[in-house]
Design a protein around this motif. Sequence first.
Motif, short mmCIF file in Angstrom:
data_model
loop_
_atom_site.label_atom_id
_atom_site.label_comp_id
_atom_site.label_asym_id
_atom_site.label_seq_id
_atom_site.Cartn_x
_atom_site.Cartn_y
_atom_site.Cartn_z
N ARG A 100 0.83 -1.21 0.00
CA ARG A 100 0.00 0.00 0.00
C ARG A 100 0.86 1.25 0.00
O ARG A 100 0.58 2.21 -0.71
CB ARG A 100 -0.93 0.02 1.22
CG ARG A 100 -1.76 1.29 1.26
CD ARG A 100 -2.29 1.62 2.63
NE ARG A 100 -1.34 1.57 3.71
CZ ARG A 100 -0.64 2.63 4.15
NH1 ARG A 100 -0.76 3.79 3.56
NH2 ARG A 100 0.18 2.51 5.16
N VAL A 101 1.93 1.23 0.80
CA VAL A 101 2.82 2.39 0.84
C VAL A 101 3.46 2.62 -0.52
O VAL A 101 3.57 3.75 -1.00
CB VAL A 101 3.88 2.20 1.95
CG1 VAL A 101 4.96 3.27 1.85
CG2 VAL A 101 3.23 2.22 3.32
N ILE A 102 3.85 1.53 -1.18
CA ILE A 102 4.45 1.66 -2.52
C ILE A 102 3.43 2.19 -3.52
O ILE A 102 3.73 3.10 -4.31
CB ILE A 102 5.04 0.30 -2.97
CG1 ILE A 102 6.25 -0.05 -2.09
CG2 ILE A 102 5.42 0.33 -4.43
CD1 ILE A 102 6.75 -1.45 -2.26
N ALA A 103 2.20 1.66 -3.48
CA ALA A 103 1.16 2.14 -4.40
C ALA A 103 0.81 3.59 -4.13
O ALA A 103 0.61 4.38 -5.06
CB ALA A 103 -0.09 1.26 -4.27
N GLN A 104 0.78 3.96 -2.85
CA GLN A 104 0.47 5.35 -2.50
C GLN A 104 1.58 6.28 -2.97
O GLN A 104 1.32 7.35 -3.51
CB GLN A 104 0.28 5.44 -0.99
CG GLN A 104 -0.32 6.71 -0.51
CD GLN A 104 -0.69 6.63 0.97
OE1 GLN A 104 -0.56 5.59 1.59
NE2 GLN A 104 -1.15 7.73 1.52
N GLY A 105 2.83 5.86 -2.81
CA GLY A 105 3.95 6.67 -3.28
C GLY A 105 3.94 6.82 -4.79
O GLY A 105 4.23 7.89 -5.33
N ALA A 106 3.59 5.73 -5.50
CA ALA A 106 3.52 5.80 -6.96
C ALA A 106 2.42 6.74 -7.40
O ALA A 106 2.58 7.49 -8.37
CB ALA A 106 3.30 4.40 -7.53
N THR A 107 1.29 6.74 -6.69
CA THR A 107 0.19 7.64 -7.04
C THR A 107 0.60 9.10 -6.84
O THR A 107 0.33 9.95 -7.69
CB THR A 107 -1.05 7.32 -6.18
OG1 THR A 107 -1.40 5.95 -6.39
CG2 THR A 107 -2.21 8.20 -6.57
#
Length: 101
Positions: free
Chosen positions: A70-77
């Motif tokens: 989730r942290v990775i997806a949030q950072g990518a967003t």
Amino acid sequence: MEKSNGGSAPPPPLPPPPLHMEDFPLEGKKPVKNPFVPIGALVTAGVLTAGLISFRYGNSQLGQKLMRARVIAQGATVALMMGSAYYYGDQIKLFKKGSSP
């Protein structure tokens, strides 16, 4: 004791006039949408939901992996939002103290 003003109350205030898109010119810029930002937000929400469900059922190892994802997806967003703002020329304006936008 209340004061009487002759039996008539002041009229209620009028509502503000409706706003129309013609009132806000785009100054020569065409509106741009980046479809990856909403997709990234949905992926982030999906991974968060799956992680919370896995924690609820006691699978803490999977929950930890999903929280990291989730942290990775949030950072990518967030990176997509910043990248599209930079690419399309939208600038973050920083104002000095006491100045107005």
